[in-house]
Scaffold this motif. Structure first.
Motif, PDB file in Angstrom:
ATOM      1  N   ASP A  24       0.822  -1.204   0.000  1.00  0.00           N
ATOM      2  CA  ASP A  24       0.000   0.000   0.000  1.00  0.00           C
ATOM      3  C   ASP A  24       0.859   1.259   0.000  1.00  0.00           C
ATOM      4  O   ASP A  24       0.367   2.355   0.240  1.00  0.00           O
ATOM      5  N   GLY A  25       2.151   1.104  -0.256  1.00  0.00           N
ATOM      6  CA  GLY A  25       3.045   2.248  -0.330  1.00  0.00           C
ATOM      7  C   GLY A  25       3.652   2.667   0.989  1.00  0.00           C
ATOM      8  O   GLY A  25       4.513   3.550   1.028  1.00  0.00           O
ATOM      9  N   THR A  26       3.234   2.064   2.098  1.00  0.00           N
ATOM     10  CA  THR A  26       3.773   2.432   3.409  1.00  0.00           C
ATOM     11  C   THR A  26       5.136   1.782   3.623  1.00  0.00           C
ATOM     12  O   THR A  26       5.475   0.775   2.987  1.00  0.00           O
ATOM     13  N   PRO A  27       5.947   2.349   4.529  1.00  0.00           N
ATOM     14  CA  PRO A  27       7.240   1.716   4.830  1.00  0.00           C
ATOM     15  C   PRO A  27       7.090   0.277   5.302  1.00  0.00           C
ATOM     16  O   PRO A  27       7.930  -0.570   5.010  1.00  0.00           O
ATOM     17  N   GLU A  28       6.004   0.010   6.026  1.00  0.00           N
ATOM     18  CA  GLU A  28       5.792  -1.340   6.525  1.00  0.00           C
ATOM     19  C   GLU A  28       5.582  -2.328   5.386  1.00  0.00           C
ATOM     20  O   GLU A  28       6.107  -3.448   5.408  1.00  0.00           O
ATOM     21  N   SER A  29       4.802  -1.933   4.384  1.00  0.00           N
ATOM     22  CA  SER A  29       4.559  -2.849   3.266  1.00  0.00           C
ATOM     23  C   SER A  29       5.809  -3.022   2.413  1.00  0.00           C
ATOM     24  O   SER A  29       6.045  -4.097   1.852  1.00  0.00           O
ATOM     25  N   LEU A  30       6.648  -1.993   2.321  1.00  0.00           N
ATOM     26  CA  LEU A  30       7.896  -2.123   1.562  1.00  0.00           C
ATOM     27  C   LEU A  30       8.875  -3.037   2.303  1.00  0.00           C
ATOM     28  O   LEU A  30       9.618  -3.800   1.673  1.00  0.00           O
ATOM     29  N   HIS A  65      -1.603  -5.018  -4.896  1.00  0.00           N
ATOM     30  CA  HIS A  65      -2.261  -3.878  -4.252  1.00  0.00           C
ATOM     31  C   HIS A  65      -3.758  -4.014  -4.441  1.00  0.00           C
ATOM     32  O   HIS A  65      -4.228  -4.256  -5.557  1.00  0.00           O
ATOM     33  N   VAL A  66      -4.504  -3.879  -3.353  1.00  0.00           N
ATOM     34  CA  VAL A  66      -5.968  -3.951  -3.418  1.00  0.00           C
ATOM     35  C   VAL A  66      -6.522  -2.554  -3.207  1.00  0.00           C
ATOM     36  O   VAL A  66      -6.356  -1.959  -2.136  1.00  0.00           O
ATOM     37  N   GLU A  67      -7.178  -2.044  -4.227  1.00  0.00           N
ATOM     38  CA  GLU A  67      -7.753  -0.703  -4.181  1.00  0.00           C
ATOM     39  C   GLU A  67      -9.236  -0.808  -3.849  1.00  0.00           C
ATOM     40  O   GLU A  67     -10.046  -1.240  -4.667  1.00  0.00           O
ATOM     41  N   ALA A  68      -9.580  -0.456  -2.618  1.00  0.00           N
ATOM     42  CA  ALA A  68     -10.987  -0.489  -2.218  1.00  0.00           C
ATOM     43  C   ALA A  68     -11.758   0.615  -2.936  1.00  0.00           C
ATOM     44  O   ALA A  68     -11.196   1.623  -3.370  1.00  0.00           O
ATOM     45  N   GLY A  69     -13.042   0.412  -3.078  1.00  0.00           N
ATOM     46  CA  GLY A  69     -13.886   1.416  -3.708  1.00  0.00           C
ATOM     47  C   GLY A  69     -13.949   2.682  -2.874  1.00  0.00           C
ATOM     48  O   GLY A  69     -13.564   2.712  -1.709  1.00  0.00           O
ATOM     49  N   PRO A  70     -14.430   3.790  -3.451  1.00  0.00           N
ATOM     50  CA  PRO A  70     -14.528   5.051  -2.724  1.00  0.00           C
ATOM     51  C   PRO A  70     -15.437   4.929  -1.506  1.00  0.00           C
ATOM     52  O   PRO A  70     -16.397   4.173  -1.510  1.00  0.00           O
ATOM     53  N   SER A  71     -15.106   5.668  -0.463  1.00  0.00           N
ATOM     54  CA  SER A  71     -15.915   5.678   0.753  1.00  0.00           C
ATOM     55  C   SER A  71     -16.211   7.109   1.149  1.00  0.00           C
ATOM     56  O   SER A  71     -15.809   8.062   0.470  1.00  0.00           O
ATOM     57  N   ALA A  97      -1.794   3.592  -7.904  1.00  0.00           N
ATOM     58  CA  ALA A  97      -1.558   2.189  -7.540  1.00  0.00           C
ATOM     59  C   ALA A  97      -0.592   1.527  -8.508  1.00  0.00           C
ATOM     60  O   ALA A  97       0.340   0.823  -8.090  1.00  0.00           O
ATOM     61  N   GLU A  98      -0.791   1.742  -9.799  1.00  0.00           N
ATOM     62  CA  GLU A  98       0.066   1.111 -10.791  1.00  0.00           C
ATOM     63  C   GLU A  98       1.499   1.635 -10.701  1.00  0.00           C
ATOM     64  O   GLU A  98       2.460   0.872 -10.820  1.00  0.00           O
ATOM     65  N   GLU A  99       1.635   2.948 -10.474  1.00  0.00           N
ATOM     66  CA  GLU A  99       2.977   3.515 -10.358  1.00  0.00           C
ATOM     67  C   GLU A  99       3.668   3.036  -9.086  1.00  0.00           C
ATOM     68  O   GLU A  99       4.875   2.755  -9.087  1.00  0.00           O
ATOM     69  N   MET A 100       2.902   2.923  -7.996  1.00  0.00           N
ATOM     70  CA  MET A 100       3.477   2.433  -6.744  1.00  0.00           C
ATOM     71  C   MET A 100       3.970   1.000  -6.900  1.00  0.00           C
ATOM     72  O   MET A 100       5.072   0.654  -6.452  1.00  0.00           O
ATOM     73  N   GLU A 128      12.252 -13.411 -10.184  1.00  0.00           N
ATOM     74  CA  GLU A 128      11.142 -13.045 -11.067  1.00  0.00           C
ATOM     75  C   GLU A 128      10.078 -12.310 -10.246  1.00  0.00           C
ATOM     76  O   GLU A 128       9.630 -12.809  -9.213  1.00  0.00           O
ATOM     77  N   VAL A 129       9.690 -11.114 -10.710  1.00  0.00           N
ATOM     78  CA  VAL A 129       8.744 -10.280  -9.973  1.00  0.00           C
ATOM     79  C   VAL A 129       7.559  -9.941 -10.865  1.00  0.00           C
ATOM     80  O   VAL A 129       7.732  -9.482 -12.002  1.00  0.00           O
ATOM     81  N   THR A 130       6.354 -10.174 -10.361  1.00  0.00           N
ATOM     82  CA  THR A 130       5.133  -9.815 -11.083  1.00  0.00           C
ATOM     83  C   THR A 130       4.287  -8.911 -10.193  1.00  0.00           C
ATOM     84  O   THR A 130       4.480  -8.847  -8.969  1.00  0.00           O
ATOM     85  N   THR A 131       3.327  -8.214 -10.802  1.00  0.00           N
ATOM     86  CA  THR A 131       2.455  -7.308 -10.050  1.00  0.00           C
ATOM     87  C   THR A 131       1.002  -7.543 -10.430  1.00  0.00           C
ATOM     88  O   THR A 131       0.703  -8.042 -11.517  1.00  0.00           O
ATOM     89  N   ARG A 132       0.115  -7.177  -9.520  1.00  0.00           N
ATOM     90  CA  ARG A 132      -1.322  -7.250  -9.804  1.00  0.00           C
ATOM     91  C   ARG A 132      -2.052  -6.190  -8.992  1.00  0.00           C
ATOM     92  O   ARG A 132      -1.768  -6.004  -7.805  1.00  0.00           O
ATOM     93  N   HIS A 133      -2.981  -5.532  -9.667  1.00  0.00           N
ATOM     94  CA  HIS A 133      -3.769  -4.470  -9.036  1.00  0.00           C
ATOM     95  C   HIS A 133      -5.227  -4.901  -8.997  1.00  0.00           C
ATOM     96  O   HIS A 133      -5.860  -5.082 -10.036  1.00  0.00           O
ATOM     97  N   PHE A 134      -5.754  -5.116  -7.780  1.00  0.00           N
ATOM     98  CA  PHE A 134      -7.164  -5.436  -7.605  1.00  0.00           C
ATOM     99  C   PHE A 134      -7.931  -4.137  -7.368  1.00  0.00           C
ATOM    100  O   PHE A 134      -7.529  -3.318  -6.538  1.00  0.00           O
ATOM    101  N   ALA A 135      -9.031  -3.945  -8.049  1.00  0.00           N
ATOM    102  CA  ALA A 135      -9.856  -2.753  -7.847  1.00  0.00           C
ATOM    103  C   ALA A 135     -11.284  -3.168  -7.500  1.00  0.00           C
ATOM    104  O   ALA A 135     -11.788  -4.179  -7.973  1.00  0.00           O
TER     105      ALA A 135
END
Length: 292
Positions: free
Chosen positions: A10-16, A37-43, A59-62, A78-85
């Motif tokens: 989520d971009g935080t130091p803890e997640s890194l 990265h899981v992007e929750a809907g707007p609240s 999210a994609e840039e992070m 080998e590193v892959t990425t996925r963005h859940f929205a």
């Protein structure tokens, strides 16, 4: 299906910091690293000026920045990425975990004494997945920088893996994970069982009980010693509450491995008092293994 080690970002130091730990674990297992990265809907708390497109772009840039950093540190990985929205984070992370060997999450550190501060997302994710989940605390200094554990790894020396067991329960899945983790690292495995006596108990009864518990622990571990003959096992049947003993043992541990009983009730989200206490106060990364 290709297995991997997944890590929630989520971009935080803890997640890194979690991503760095997960990268080293993926190398040990010789599997790819999957950044999620899981992007929750707007609240109601979402600022109106932040559009869905802006959230997606961030999210994609992070994810790409994190992936580039990991590849620079570990070019052989080998590193892959996925963005859940559009999903709640626990659900999206549970989905990622279902396709992985294990899921790694970051947890806010409160110092060497207080240990972890595990938020609602972490607790809900641990409860929502039956795959192993590892909680990693950010070390002091720059996020993602090599920790003492990583530096020890570079020298080929690992600290002990600590395993918490309950001799009254079947916890084969927990023991399998811990023995495998110790074998991969050529580390010793400290197996801890904490026990207490009733308030009214004679000295001789306590001595007898301690000897019986120590023997039961030894019997429980015998088949695992035979299966993993290279692992140096240290048995510790310690008088005192299990959570207190495990938190104490975590001070100089590489990893603490504990179990979580799978709840059959669909709305159950309990992880047990011992697991809950260790998650919040361990000084080392904690692996939570679901079992029946």
């Amino acid at each position: 299906m290709t297995r991997n080690v997944a890590v929630g970002l989520d971009g935080t130091p803890e997640s890194l910091a979690a991503a760095e730990w997960a990268a080293r674990e993926a190398l040990l297992r010789r599997v790819p690293l999957h950044l999620v990265h899981v992007e929750a809907g707007p609240s109601a708390l979402t600022r109106p000026a932040i559009t869905p497109e802006m959230r997606r772009t961030w999210a994609e840039e992070m994810l790409e920045r994190a992936a580039a950093d990991v590849r620079q540190r570990h070019p052989q990985l080998e590193v892959t990425t996925r963005h859940f929205a559009g999903q709640q984070p626990p659900a999206g992370l549970a989905t990622a975990a279902s396709e992985a060997d294990l899921l790694v999450l970051g947890s806010r550190g409160l110092g060497s004494v207080a240990g972890f501060l595990l938020g609602s997302v972490g607790l809900a994710t641990v409860s929502a997945t039956e795959q192993p989940v590892v909680l990693v605390r950010a070390a002091k200094g720059r996020a993602g920088a090599p920790s003492d554990s990583a530096q020890a790894e570079a020298s080929g020396e690992y600290r002990d893996v600590v395993l918490g067991v309950d001799i009254r329960q079947d916890c084969d899945a927990v023991m399998a994970f811990a023995f495998d983790a110790a074998a991969r690292r050529a580390a010793s495995l400290r197996v801890v069982h904490g026990w207490t006596m009733p308030p009214v108990c004679t000295h001789y009864a306590a001595v007898d009980a301690g000897e019986e518990i120590a023997q039961a622990l030894s019997d429980m571990l015998m088949p695992w010693r035979q299966k993993f003959p290279s692992v140096n096992v240290v048995e510790q049947a310690l008088f005192g509450g299990a959570s207190r003993q495990l938190v104490h043992e975590s001070a100089d541990a590489e990893l603490v491995v504990i179990g979580r009983r799978i709840q059959d009730a669909p709305l159950a989200a309990h992880i047990g008092p011992v697991t809950h206490a260790v998650l919040h106060h361990s000084a080392a990364p904690v692996a939570v293994i679901a079992h029946r």
